[in-house]
Design a protein around this motif. Structure first.
Motif, PDB file in Angstrom:
ATOM      1  N   ARG A 161      -3.353   1.359 -48.873  1.00  0.00           N
ATOM      2  CA  ARG A 161      -1.979   1.789 -49.129  1.00  0.00           C
ATOM      3  C   ARG A 161      -1.622   2.814 -48.063  1.00  0.00           C
ATOM      4  N   LEU A 162      -0.631   2.493 -47.257  1.00  0.00           N
ATOM      5  CA  LEU A 162      -0.230   3.371 -46.167  1.00  0.00           C
ATOM      6  C   LEU A 162       0.966   4.218 -46.602  1.00  0.00           C
ATOM      7  N   ARG A 163       0.922   5.487 -46.280  1.00  0.00           N
ATOM      8  CA  ARG A 163       2.004   6.395 -46.656  1.00  0.00           C
ATOM      9  C   ARG A 163       3.307   6.006 -45.959  1.00  0.00           C
ATOM     10  N   ASP A 164       4.404   6.231 -46.674  1.00  0.00           N
ATOM     11  CA  ASP A 164       5.717   5.957 -46.091  1.00  0.00           C
ATOM     12  C   ASP A 164       5.952   6.802 -44.846  1.00  0.00           C
ATOM     13  N   SER A 165       5.468   8.031 -44.849  1.00  0.00           N
ATOM     14  CA  SER A 165       5.656   8.901 -43.687  1.00  0.00           C
ATOM     15  C   SER A 165       4.949   8.335 -42.451  1.00  0.00           C
ATOM     16  N   PHE A 166       3.826   7.636 -42.655  1.00  0.00           N
ATOM     17  CA  PHE A 166       3.132   6.999 -41.541  1.00  0.00           C
ATOM     18  C   PHE A 166       3.901   5.762 -41.069  1.00  0.00           C
ATOM     19  N   LEU A 167       4.388   4.978 -42.015  1.00  0.00           N
ATOM     20  CA  LEU A 167       5.138   3.764 -41.668  1.00  0.00           C
ATOM     21  C   LEU A 167       6.424   4.096 -40.911  1.00  0.00           C
ATOM     22  N   GLU A 168       7.015   5.249 -41.202  1.00  0.00           N
ATOM     23  CA  GLU A 168       8.232   5.666 -40.501  1.00  0.00           C
ATOM     24  C   GLU A 168       7.963   5.971 -39.033  1.00  0.00           C
ATOM     25  N   LEU A 169       6.729   6.304 -38.686  1.00  0.00           N
ATOM     26  CA  LEU A 169       6.380   6.583 -37.300  1.00  0.00           C
ATOM     27  C   LEU A 169       6.235   5.310 -36.467  1.00  0.00           C
ATOM     28  N   ALA A 170       6.045   4.182 -37.145  1.00  0.00           N
ATOM     29  CA  ALA A 170       5.798   2.920 -36.441  1.00  0.00           C
ATOM     30  C   ALA A 170       7.024   2.431 -35.701  1.00  0.00           C
ATOM     31  N   GLY A 187       0.800  -1.219   0.000  1.00  0.00           N
ATOM     32  CA  GLY A 187       0.000   0.000   0.000  1.00  0.00           C
ATOM     33  C   GLY A 187       0.832   1.268   0.000  1.00  0.00           C
ATOM     34  N   ASP A 188       2.109   1.157   0.367  1.00  0.00           N
ATOM     35  CA  ASP A 188       2.996   2.319   0.391  1.00  0.00           C
ATOM     36  C   ASP A 188       3.686   2.565  -0.954  1.00  0.00           C
ATOM     37  N   LEU A 189       3.603   1.596  -1.859  1.00  0.00           N
ATOM     38  CA  LEU A 189       4.251   1.754  -3.165  1.00  0.00           C
ATOM     39  C   LEU A 189       3.383   2.624  -4.067  1.00  0.00           C
ATOM     40  N   PRO A 190       3.994   3.528  -4.816  1.00  0.00           N
ATOM     41  CA  PRO A 190       3.205   4.397  -5.694  1.00  0.00           C
ATOM     42  C   PRO A 190       2.607   3.619  -6.866  1.00  0.00           C
ATOM     43  N   ALA A 191       1.448   4.059  -7.315  1.00  0.00           N
ATOM     44  CA  ALA A 191       0.825   3.457  -8.500  1.00  0.00           C
ATOM     45  C   ALA A 191       1.644   3.832  -9.728  1.00  0.00           C
ATOM     46  N   GLN A 192       1.731   2.919 -10.664  1.00  0.00           N
ATOM     47  CA  GLN A 192       2.475   3.174 -11.887  1.00  0.00           C
ATOM     48  C   GLN A 192       1.546   3.126 -13.082  1.00  0.00           C
ATOM     49  N   SER A 193       1.891   3.913 -14.067  1.00  0.00           N
ATOM     50  CA  SER A 193       1.180   3.924 -15.347  1.00  0.00           C
ATOM     51  C   SER A 193       2.173   3.561 -16.440  1.00  0.00           C
ATOM     52  N   PRO A 194       1.687   3.046 -17.554  1.00  0.00           N
ATOM     53  CA  PRO A 194       2.608   2.761 -18.657  1.00  0.00           C
ATOM     54  C   PRO A 194       3.317   4.047 -19.090  1.00  0.00           C
ATOM     55  N   ASN A 195       4.592   3.914 -19.438  1.00  0.00           N
ATOM     56  CA  ASN A 195       5.300   5.075 -19.946  1.00  0.00           C
ATOM     57  C   ASN A 195       5.926   4.829 -21.306  1.00  0.00           C
ATOM     58  N   LYS A 196       5.772   3.623 -21.837  1.00  0.00           N
ATOM     59  CA  LYS A 196       6.219   3.302 -23.197  1.00  0.00           C
ATOM     60  C   LYS A 196       5.008   2.824 -23.997  1.00  0.00           C
ATOM     61  N   PHE A 197       4.760   3.486 -25.106  1.00  0.00           N
ATOM     62  CA  PHE A 197       3.675   3.091 -26.000  1.00  0.00           C
ATOM     63  C   PHE A 197       4.284   2.774 -27.356  1.00  0.00           C
ATOM     64  N   GLU A 198       3.639   1.854 -28.086  1.00  0.00           N
ATOM     65  CA  GLU A 198       4.191   1.452 -29.376  1.00  0.00           C
ATOM     66  C   GLU A 198       3.111   1.377 -30.445  1.00  0.00           C
ATOM     67  N   LEU A 199       3.510   1.744 -31.659  1.00  0.00           N
ATOM     68  CA  LEU A 199       2.655   1.643 -32.838  1.00  0.00           C
ATOM     69  C   LEU A 199       3.188   0.493 -33.674  1.00  0.00           C
ATOM     70  N   VAL A 200       2.337  -0.498 -33.929  1.00  0.00           N
ATOM     71  CA  VAL A 200       2.719  -1.667 -34.718  1.00  0.00           C
ATOM     72  C   VAL A 200       1.743  -1.771 -35.889  1.00  0.00           C
ATOM     73  N   ILE A 201       2.284  -1.994 -37.094  1.00  0.00           N
ATOM     74  CA  ILE A 201       1.468  -2.046 -38.307  1.00  0.00           C
ATOM     75  C   ILE A 201       1.734  -3.360 -39.033  1.00  0.00           C
ATOM     76  N   ASN A 202       0.673  -3.981 -39.543  1.00  0.00           N
ATOM     77  CA  ASN A 202       0.783  -5.211 -40.315  1.00  0.00           C
ATOM     78  C   ASN A 202       0.558  -4.871 -41.790  1.00  0.00           C
ATOM     79  N   LEU A 203       1.643  -4.845 -42.581  1.00  0.00           N
ATOM     80  CA  LEU A 203       1.537  -4.491 -43.998  1.00  0.00           C
ATOM     81  C   LEU A 203       0.796  -5.548 -44.812  1.00  0.00           C
ATOM     82  N   LYS A 204       0.937  -6.822 -44.447  1.00  0.00           N
ATOM     83  CA  LYS A 204       0.224  -7.880 -45.180  1.00  0.00           C
ATOM     84  C   LYS A 204      -1.283  -7.674 -45.063  1.00  0.00           C
ATOM     85  N   THR A 205      -1.748  -7.361 -43.867  1.00  0.00           N
ATOM     86  CA  THR A 205      -3.178  -7.115 -43.664  1.00  0.00           C
ATOM     87  C   THR A 205      -3.613  -5.878 -44.437  1.00  0.00           C
ATOM     88  N   ALA A 206      -2.794  -4.842 -44.438  1.00  0.00           N
ATOM     89  CA  ALA A 206      -3.132  -3.627 -45.195  1.00  0.00           C
ATOM     90  C   ALA A 206      -3.296  -3.951 -46.676  1.00  0.00           C
TER      91      ALA A 206
END
Length: 107
Positions: free
Chosen positions: A93-102, A68-87
């Motif tokens: 057709r996904l823009r290259d600029s969007f894929l670079e953000l993944a 009960g004395d330990l502080p609550a934690q929240s996620p601090n790393k988030f990730e974007l994952v894209i499946n090109l086969k499904t696309a």
């Protein structure tokens, strides 16, 4: 379709993804595992990071800290994952600029 972070949705992901693929519906979820199994993309917390950070809490508790004395934690790393086969299967057709953000692109 947006698959929310829910225990039922996660447990039924195989059926959800099968139906979505049959009906040519894109699925976006918060978990990478959906994308590995055929979803279009995910954006959400990096679950591996969450588990790694939780081990420090286990260590502190085993050394006598009161949970009960330990502080609550929240996620601090988030990730974007894209499946090109499904696309491609969906005719998207996904823009290259969007894929670079993944963080990861599954081909």
């Amino acid at each position: 379709m947006i698959a929310p972070a829910d225990v039922f949705i996660v447990s039924a992901r195989e059926a959800i993804l099968k139906s979505a693929n049959q009906h040519k519906v894109s699925v976006i979820s918060p978990y990478r595992q959906f994308v590995v199994e055929g979803s279009l993309m995910s954006y959400g917390p990096n679950t591996g990071d969450i588990f790694r950070r939780s081990s420090s809490y286990v260590d502190r508790i085993l050394k006598g800290a009161w949970p009960g004395d330990l502080p609550a934690q929240s996620p601090n790393k988030f990730e974007l994952v894209i499946n090109l086969k499904t696309a491609k299967d969906l005719g998207l057709r996904l823009r290259d600029s969007f894929l670079e953000l993944a963080d990861e692109v599954i081909e």
